[in-house]
Design an enzyme around this catalytic site. Structure first.
Site, PDB file in Angstrom:
ATOM      1  CB  SER A  38      -5.539  -8.920  -0.194  1.00 13.22           C
ATOM      2  OG  SER A  38      -4.348  -8.444   0.454  1.00 13.22           O
ATOM      3  CD  GLN A  88      -6.937  -5.077   2.442  1.00 14.23           C
ATOM      4  OE1 GLN A  88      -6.283  -5.986   1.895  1.00 14.23           O
ATOM      5  NE2 GLN A  88      -6.308  -4.103   3.067  1.00 14.23           N
ATOM      6  CE1 TYR A 142      -3.376  -3.416   5.170  1.00 16.18           C
ATOM      7  CE2 TYR A 142      -2.777  -4.545   3.281  1.00 16.18           C
ATOM      8  CZ  TYR A 142      -2.914  -4.727   4.788  1.00 16.18           C
ATOM      9  OH  TYR A 142      -3.012  -5.634   5.233  1.00 16.18           O
ATOM     10  CB  THR A 154      -6.978  -3.259   6.409  1.00 14.95           C
ATOM     11  OG1 THR A 154      -7.704  -4.415   5.897  1.00 14.95           O
ATOM     12  CG2 THR A 154      -6.280  -3.773   7.593  1.00 14.95           C
ATOM     13  NE  ARG A 167       2.254 -10.442  11.238  1.00 17.73           N
ATOM     14  CZ  ARG A 167       1.655 -10.182  10.027  1.00 17.73           C
ATOM     15  NH1 ARG A 167       2.081 -10.819   8.943  1.00 17.73           N
ATOM     16  NH2 ARG A 167       0.819  -9.203  10.086  1.00 17.73           N
ATOM     17  CE  LYS A 224      -9.587  -7.978   7.832  1.00 14.66           C
ATOM     18  NZ  LYS A 224      -7.940  -7.936   8.200  1.00 14.66           N
ATOM     19  CG  HIS A 234      -4.227  -8.065  10.856  1.00 13.14           C
ATOM     20  ND1 HIS A 234      -4.752  -7.120  10.227  1.00 13.14           N
ATOM     21  CD2 HIS A 234      -3.603  -8.842   9.849  1.00 13.14           C
ATOM     22  CE1 HIS A 234      -4.209  -7.024   8.953  1.00 13.14           C
ATOM     23  NE2 HIS A 234      -3.636  -8.246   8.640  1.00 13.14           N
ATOM     24  NE  ARG A 249      -0.958 -12.807   9.210  1.00 13.27           N
ATOM     25  CZ  ARG A 249      -0.312 -13.765   8.793  1.00 13.27           C
ATOM     26  NH1 ARG A 249      -0.390 -14.952   9.450  1.00 13.27           N
ATOM     27  NH2 ARG A 249       0.364 -13.686   7.764  1.00 13.27           N
TER      28      ARG A 249
HETATM   29  C1  LIG Z   1      -1.616 -15.091   5.574  1.00 10.88           C
HETATM   30  C2  LIG Z   1      -2.419 -13.798   5.802  1.00 10.88           C
HETATM   31  C3  LIG Z   1      -2.388 -12.873   4.948  1.00 10.88           C
HETATM   32  C4  LIG Z   1      -3.279 -11.673   5.474  1.00 10.88           C
HETATM   33  N1  LIG Z   1      -3.410 -10.726   4.579  1.00 10.88           N
HETATM   34  C5  LIG Z   1      -4.297  -9.638   4.882  1.00 10.88           C
HETATM   35  C6  LIG Z   1      -4.092  -8.497   3.997  1.00 10.88           C
HETATM   36  O1  LIG Z   1      -3.608  -8.298   3.088  1.00 10.88           O
HETATM   37  N2  LIG Z   1      -5.069  -7.417   4.251  1.00 10.88           N
HETATM   38  C7  LIG Z   1      -6.079  -7.541   5.578  1.00 10.88           C
HETATM   39  O2  LIG Z   1      -6.866  -6.655   5.773  1.00 10.88           O
HETATM   40  N3  LIG Z   1      -5.822  -8.630   6.227  1.00 10.88           N
HETATM   41  C8  LIG Z   1      -4.924  -9.695   5.882  1.00 10.88           C
HETATM   42  N4  LIG Z   1      -5.065 -10.903   6.884  1.00 10.88           N
HETATM   43  C9  LIG Z   1      -5.903 -10.929   8.093  1.00 10.88           C
HETATM   44  C10 LIG Z   1      -7.221 -11.515   7.782  1.00 10.88           C
HETATM   45  O3  LIG Z   1      -8.074 -10.732   6.668  1.00 10.88           O
HETATM   46  C11 LIG Z   1      -7.837 -11.986   8.873  1.00 10.88           C
HETATM   47  O4  LIG Z   1      -8.013 -10.672   9.618  1.00 10.88           O
HETATM   48  C12 LIG Z   1      -7.281 -12.788   9.736  1.00 10.88           C
HETATM   49  O5  LIG Z   1      -6.754 -14.066   8.873  1.00 10.88           O
HETATM   50  C13 LIG Z   1      -8.498 -13.753  10.545  1.00 10.88           C
HETATM   51  O6  LIG Z   1      -8.035 -14.509  11.655  1.00 10.88           O
HETATM   52  P1  LIG Z   1      -8.106 -15.933  11.230  1.00 10.88           P
HETATM   53  O7  LIG Z   1      -6.977 -16.211  10.154  1.00 10.88           O
HETATM   54  O8  LIG Z   1      -7.996 -16.427  12.394  1.00 10.88           O
HETATM   55  O9  LIG Z   1      -9.620 -16.315  10.300  1.00 10.88           O
HETATM   56  C14 LIG Z   1      -4.057 -11.757   6.541  1.00 10.88           C
HETATM   57  C15 LIG Z   1      -4.044 -12.878   7.320  1.00 10.88           C
HETATM   58  C16 LIG Z   1      -3.187 -14.076   6.937  1.00 10.88           C
HETATM   59  C17 LIG Z   1      -3.304 -15.228   7.633  1.00 10.88           C
END
Ligand SMILES: Cc1cc2nc3c(=O)[nH]c(=O)nc-3n(C[C@H](O)[C@H](O)[C@H](O)COP(=O)(O)O)c2cc1C
Length: 413
Positions: free
Chosen positions: A108, A129, A131, A157, A166, A252, A276, A279
């Site tokens: 990330s 990844q 941004y 992303t 959140r 993504k 995501h 989220r």
């Molecule tokens: C704690 C956390 C931090 C995340 N940080 C990023 C990030 O920095 N960049 C990104 O593209 N996605 C981020 N995501 C999203 C994940 O890449 C992914 O899309 C998502 O967690 C998938 O769902 P799942 O947790 O149910 O497997 C994050 C998810 C979580 C849970």
């Protein structure tokens, strides 16, 4: 041993016990009413698998080739920022565990280790990844460093133009650096092992962003993202990345199959269908439900990845049957990381791999190209769920789940 974790659900239970509440909630939570967070699971649970016995499955392979490199099974550890809150410098544990398990790791931009450290953590495939920042020079430098350090693919992303609300984080006062309210201090006392590890290692820091942007460490994550990320990102910006990066390029965070043609025009190599992990856009469609439309638009040329809600090997099998080439894992490996660092992540990946291979064999797929939608049925409870009327007749005459949702009555909603 009886207390050893045997599933991702076991790891989640362990993580809940071992992490202070504000950290567990940061990982586990979704945005708004957490409607999409829950829907991701419901949608996967609604899909039933057809066992294929009797079929000769003595000679099966779950290996997958992604962007020219062969991997042990169709999973990827996806990008998760602030992994160091789960386990000190957890990005490195995730990278090493992915290497040992012969699957890719996506670092990330919000990692808590440097790009150099991650590049050197294990010899497996590393993807970066990206941004897109308001200051495009920062993104350009990151792309150049990714190239120099040997990251094999770039994943941009696009679903973070504005951070989702959140509510768990807001209620817990989750911030960077951690602000020590009485509730948080009490939580520390209840989790001495985590507290000791953090005291020894120091609080997690967003290494890449801090180095590039000279960030004030007083920002909350949401404020930080909002202040730095470019909310105006469109396809012309992806084109800019395409022109800047000559390796495999993945976008993504897409949920609209109508935009696949844009990705094809620009020469994008792969997509991650993602909400995501529930989220960002609360109320968004579950990714497994929209995935078939993406495959229909993408044809066979684009590498199609999916994430959000995947917790078992048979979830991965569902995604393959509906058109994905592989699944990105988010929280599943974070729960494991929080439970015991690299060794636990390795164990979680071994569990997912074993579960996937069992599903693959019992579904009669000798290789990944044997998966298709004819192996699935919607569950009866789904069919009668809302209206009380059956909307799908799972009899053979009515056919299997359609690859194009909505193409005929009975397709997944
Ligand atoms: C704690 C956390 C931090 C995340 N940080 C990023 C990030 O920095 N960049 C990104 O593209 N996605 C981020 N995501 C999203 C994940 O890449 C992914 O899309 C998502 O967690 C998938 O769902 P799942 O947790 O149910 O497997 C994050 C998810 C979580 C849970």
């Amino acid at each position: 041993m009886a207390n050893d974790p045997h599933s991702i659900a076991d790891f989640r239970d362990l993580a809940r016990r071992r992490l202070p509440r504000f950290v567990f909630d940061f990982i586990d939570g979704g945005s708004g009413s957490e409607n999409t967070l829950a829907e991701n699971r419901r949608a996967l649970d609604r899909i039933r698998l057809l066992g294929s016995a009797p079929t000769d499955v003595s000679d099966c392979s779950g290996a997958v080739t992604l962007f020219g490199r062969r991997h042990a099974f169709p999973a990827i550890i996806g990008p998760t920022g602030l992994a160091g809150a789960a386990w000190p410098r957890g990005d490195l544990d995730l990278a090493r565990a992915a290497s040992a398990s012969e699957i890719p790791f996506v670092m990330s931009t919000a990692a808590t280790a440097t790009m150099e450290e991650v590049a050197a953590a294990g010899d497996g495939a590393k993807w970066f990844q990206l941004y897109l920042f308001k200051d495009r020079k920062v993104s350009k430098r990151l792309v150049e460093r990714a190239r120099t350090l040997g990251f094999r693919a770039l994943e941009v992303t696009v679903d973070n133009a504005i951070p989702g609300r959140r509510l768990r984080d807001a209620r817990n006062g989750f911030s960077l650096p951690f602000r020590w309210t009485p509730a948080k201090l009490a939580s520390l006392a209840l989790h001495p092992a985590w507290s000791l590890r953090m005291a020894r290692a120091g609080a997690p820091k967003l290494e890449v962003m801090a180095a590039e942007l000279g960030l004030q460490q007083t920002d909350t994550i949401a404020e930080l993202m909002q202040s730095q990320l470019d909310g105006s990102v469109g396809w012309e910006d992806i084109k800019w990345v395409r022109d800047t990066w000559d390796g495999p390029l993945i976008v993504k965070g897409m949920l609209d199959p109508g935009q696949v043609s844009k990705a094809l025009e620009i020469g994008v190599d792969g997509l991650v269908v993602s909400n995501h992990g529930g989220r960002q856009l609360d109320g968004a469609v579950a990714t497994i439900d929209i995935l078939p439309e993406f495959r229909a638009q993408a044809g066979s040329d684009l590498t199609l990845l999916v994430d959000s809600g995947f917790r078992t090997g048979s979830d991965i099998a569902r995604a393959l049957a509906l058109g994905a080439d592989a699944v990105q894992i988010g929280r599943a490996t974070l729960y494991a990381l929080a439970s015991g660092g690299e060794q636990s992540v390795r164990r979680a990946l071994a569990i997912l791999k074993a579960e996937f291979e069992i599903a693959q064999m019992l579904m009669g797929a000798r290789t990944l190209s044997d998966f298709d939608a004819s192996m699935l049925r919607p569950s009866r409870s789904l069919a009668t769920r809302e209206t009380g009327r059956r909307t799908h007749d799972p009899s053979p005459e009515n056919g299997p789940l359609s690859l194009v949702a909505g193409e005929r009555q009975g397709a997944l909603p």
